[in-house]
Design a protein around this motif. Sequence first.
Motif, PDB file in Angstrom:
ATOM      1  N   ARG A 156      47.794  61.932  68.718  1.00 33.74           N
ATOM      2  CA  ARG A 156      47.160  62.295  67.450  1.00 33.74           C
ATOM      3  C   ARG A 156      48.204  62.745  66.432  1.00 33.74           C
ATOM      4  NH1 ARG A 156      44.448  67.590  67.832  1.00 33.74           N
ATOM      5  NH2 ARG A 156      46.587  68.174  67.386  1.00 33.74           N
ATOM      6  N   ASP A 157      49.093  63.619  66.840  1.00 38.59           N
ATOM      7  CA  ASP A 157      50.129  64.102  65.926  1.00 38.59           C
ATOM      8  C   ASP A 157      51.024  62.964  65.452  1.00 38.59           C
ATOM      9  OD1 ASP A 157      49.070  66.612  66.282  1.00 38.59           O
ATOM     10  OD2 ASP A 157      50.687  67.331  67.582  1.00 38.59           O
ATOM     11  N   HIS A 158      51.353  62.039  66.349  1.00 37.24           N
ATOM     12  CA  HIS A 158      52.179  60.890  65.970  1.00 37.24           C
ATOM     13  C   HIS A 158      51.449  60.015  64.945  1.00 37.24           C
ATOM     14  CE1 HIS A 158      54.869  57.482  66.151  1.00 37.24           C
ATOM     15  NE2 HIS A 158      53.818  56.723  66.413  1.00 37.24           N
ATOM     16  N   SER A 174      46.786  54.113  55.363  1.00 35.83           N
ATOM     17  CA  SER A 174      46.968  53.052  56.354  1.00 35.83           C
ATOM     18  C   SER A 174      48.199  53.342  57.203  1.00 35.83           C
ATOM     19  CB  SER A 174      47.121  51.698  55.655  1.00 35.83           C
ATOM     20  OG  SER A 174      48.332  51.641  54.920  1.00 35.83           O
ATOM     21  N   TRP A 175      48.473  52.443  58.133  1.00 34.18           N
ATOM     22  CA  TRP A 175      49.663  52.541  58.983  1.00 34.18           C
ATOM     23  C   TRP A 175      50.463  51.263  58.832  1.00 34.18           C
ATOM     24  CZ3 TRP A 175      45.306  55.133  60.154  1.00 34.18           C
ATOM     25  CH2 TRP A 175      45.422  56.439  60.631  1.00 34.18           C
ATOM     26  N   LYS A 176      51.798  51.403  58.804  1.00 38.35           N
ATOM     27  CA  LYS A 176      52.682  50.241  58.743  1.00 38.35           C
ATOM     28  C   LYS A 176      52.651  49.526  60.086  1.00 38.35           C
ATOM     29  CE  LYS A 176      55.924  52.297  55.501  1.00 38.35           C
ATOM     30  NZ  LYS A 176      57.305  52.734  55.285  1.00 38.35           N
ATOM     31  N   GLY A 192      49.346  42.454  61.053  1.00 40.39           N
ATOM     32  CA  GLY A 192      49.853  43.206  59.916  1.00 40.39           C
ATOM     33  C   GLY A 192      49.271  44.608  59.783  1.00 40.39           C
ATOM     34  N   ARG A 193      49.246  45.058  58.542  1.00 32.69           N
ATOM     35  CA  ARG A 193      48.807  46.428  58.229  1.00 32.69           C
ATOM     36  C   ARG A 193      47.352  46.658  58.633  1.00 32.69           C
ATOM     37  NH1 ARG A 193      51.050  50.271  55.330  1.00 32.69           N
ATOM     38  NH2 ARG A 193      52.591  48.818  54.528  1.00 32.69           N
ATOM     39  N   LEU A 194      46.487  45.685  58.418  1.00 33.90           N
ATOM     40  CA  LEU A 194      45.073  45.840  58.767  1.00 33.90           C
ATOM     41  C   LEU A 194      44.903  46.056  60.273  1.00 33.90           C
ATOM     42  CD1 LEU A 194      42.093  45.837  58.000  1.00 33.90           C
ATOM     43  CD2 LEU A 194      42.132  43.347  58.218  1.00 33.90           C
ATOM     44  N   TYR A 195      45.576  45.248  61.058  1.00 35.33           N
ATOM     45  CA  TYR A 195      45.532  45.359  62.518  1.00 35.33           C
ATOM     46  C   TYR A 195      46.000  46.740  62.966  1.00 35.33           C
ATOM     47  CZ  TYR A 195      47.236  44.586  67.317  1.00 35.33           C
ATOM     48  OH  TYR A 195      47.504  44.685  68.649  1.00 35.33           O
ATOM     49  N   GLN A 196      47.138  47.170  62.460  1.00 32.26           N
ATOM     50  CA  GLN A 196      47.706  48.463  62.871  1.00 32.26           C
ATOM     51  C   GLN A 196      46.797  49.610  62.456  1.00 32.26           C
ATOM     52  OE1 GLN A 196      50.653  48.581  64.668  1.00 32.26           O
ATOM     53  NE2 GLN A 196      50.040  50.681  65.069  1.00 32.26           N
ATOM     54  N   THR A 197      46.224  49.531  61.260  1.00 33.52           N
ATOM     55  CA  THR A 197      45.340  50.583  60.774  1.00 33.52           C
ATOM     56  C   THR A 197      44.061  50.642  61.599  1.00 33.52           C
ATOM     57  OG1 THR A 197      46.260  50.442  58.550  1.00 33.52           O
ATOM     58  CG2 THR A 197      44.070  51.431  58.753  1.00 33.52           C
ATOM     59  N   CYS A 198      43.489  49.488  61.916  1.00 32.52           N
ATOM     60  CA  CYS A 198      42.274  49.457  62.744  1.00 32.52           C
ATOM     61  C   CYS A 198      42.514  50.081  64.110  1.00 32.52           C
ATOM     62  CB  CYS A 198      41.779  48.023  62.905  1.00 32.52           C
ATOM     63  SG  CYS A 198      41.064  47.340  61.409  1.00 32.52           S
ATOM     64  N   SER A 209      44.813  52.235  64.950  1.00 35.23           N
ATOM     65  CA  SER A 209      45.087  53.669  64.804  1.00 35.23           C
ATOM     66  C   SER A 209      43.805  54.454  64.579  1.00 35.23           C
ATOM     67  CB  SER A 209      46.063  53.899  63.643  1.00 35.23           C
ATOM     68  OG  SER A 209      47.281  53.258  63.903  1.00 35.23           O
ATOM     69  N   VAL A 210      42.936  53.955  63.708  1.00 32.57           N
ATOM     70  CA  VAL A 210      41.672  54.636  63.424  1.00 32.57           C
ATOM     71  C   VAL A 210      40.779  54.654  64.661  1.00 32.57           C
ATOM     72  CG1 VAL A 210      39.524  54.450  62.091  1.00 32.57           C
ATOM     73  CG2 VAL A 210      41.725  54.223  60.949  1.00 32.57           C
ATOM     74  N   MET A 211      40.684  53.524  65.351  1.00 33.63           N
ATOM     75  CA  MET A 211      39.852  53.484  66.558  1.00 33.63           C
ATOM     76  C   MET A 211      40.390  54.408  67.643  1.00 33.63           C
ATOM     77  SD  MET A 211      38.463  49.587  66.902  1.00 33.63           S
ATOM     78  CE  MET A 211      40.075  48.819  66.940  1.00 33.63           C
ATOM     79  N   THR A 212      41.706  54.520  67.735  1.00 27.27           N
ATOM     80  CA  THR A 212      42.302  55.430  68.710  1.00 27.27           C
ATOM     81  C   THR A 212      41.875  56.863  68.420  1.00 27.27           C
ATOM     82  OG1 THR A 212      44.201  53.984  69.043  1.00 27.27           O
ATOM     83  CG2 THR A 212      44.487  56.311  69.638  1.00 27.27           C
ATOM     84  N   LEU A 213      41.874  57.254  67.160  1.00 26.49           N
ATOM     85  CA  LEU A 213      41.464  58.604  66.795  1.00 26.49           C
ATOM     86  C   LEU A 213      39.958  58.801  66.977  1.00 26.49           C
ATOM     87  CD1 LEU A 213      43.614  59.047  63.575  1.00 26.49           C
ATOM     88  CD2 LEU A 213      43.945  60.224  65.756  1.00 26.49           C
ATOM     89  N   GLU A 214      39.153  57.826  66.590  1.00 29.23           N
ATOM     90  CA  GLU A 214      37.698  57.967  66.648  1.00 29.23           C
ATOM     91  C   GLU A 214      37.157  57.993  68.069  1.00 29.23           C
ATOM     92  OE1 GLU A 214      36.107  54.823  64.282  1.00 29.23           O
ATOM     93  OE2 GLU A 214      36.253  56.007  62.461  1.00 29.23           O
ATOM     94  N   VAL A 215      37.612  57.105  68.912  1.00 31.34           N
ATOM     95  CA  VAL A 215      37.056  57.016  70.256  1.00 31.34           C
ATOM     96  C   VAL A 215      37.281  58.296  71.036  1.00 31.34           C
ATOM     97  CG1 VAL A 215      37.253  55.826  72.473  1.00 31.34           C
ATOM     98  CG2 VAL A 215      37.115  54.516  70.359  1.00 31.34           C
ATOM     99  N   TYR A 216      38.436  58.890  70.889  1.00 26.59           N
ATOM    100  CA  TYR A 216      38.703  60.118  71.630  1.00 26.59           C
ATOM    101  C   TYR A 216      37.706  61.207  71.243  1.00 26.59           C
ATOM    102  CZ  TYR A 216      40.846  64.189  73.638  1.00 26.59           C
ATOM    103  OH  TYR A 216      41.052  65.326  74.359  1.00 26.59           O
ATOM    104  N   TYR A 217      37.394  61.302  69.966  1.00 23.47           N
ATOM    105  CA  TYR A 217      36.478  62.340  69.498  1.00 23.47           C
ATOM    106  C   TYR A 217      35.032  61.883  69.503  1.00 23.47           C
ATOM    107  CZ  TYR A 217      40.607  64.913  68.314  1.00 23.47           C
ATOM    108  OH  TYR A 217      41.792  65.580  68.391  1.00 23.47           O
ATOM    109  N   ARG A 218      34.791  60.674  70.002  1.00 24.54           N
ATOM    110  CA  ARG A 218      33.445  60.121  70.150  1.00 24.54           C
ATOM    111  C   ARG A 218      32.693  60.029  68.832  1.00 24.54           C
ATOM    112  NH1 ARG A 218      34.918  63.053  74.424  1.00 24.54           N
ATOM    113  NH2 ARG A 218      34.778  62.104  76.464  1.00 24.54           N
ATOM    114  N   TYR A 219      33.369  59.602  67.790  1.00 29.66           N
ATOM    115  CA  TYR A 219      32.721  59.415  66.497  1.00 29.66           C
ATOM    116  C   TYR A 219      32.041  58.055  66.385  1.00 29.66           C
ATOM    117  CZ  TYR A 219      35.117  63.560  64.757  1.00 29.66           C
ATOM    118  OH  TYR A 219      35.564  64.822  64.560  1.00 29.66           O
TER     119      TYR A 219
END
Length: 66
Positions: free
Chosen positions: A6-8, A22-24, A35-41, A43-53
């Motif tokens: 999460r911190d990273h 977004s994320w590079k 590209g950027r869309l893939y990396q951002t998706c 990253s966001v899913m990694t954060l959301e799934v852990y918190y069960r959003y």
Amino acid sequence: MNQVLRDHLIETQVKGGDAAGSWKPTGDRGAGAGGRLYQTCLSVMTLEVYYRYLPLYQKELAGRKK
């Protein structure tokens, strides 16, 4: 372990300009093609799934009618 990831992700998120929020793309196998869309998706899913959003993973929402 999640705190480190999460911190990273928060640290590497673009903070300004047109790409803010977004994320590079990184050097992994899918970043070049996605590209950027893939990396951002990812990253966001990694954060959301852990918190069960994501409602998709909540049993109580599975049987509800719209």
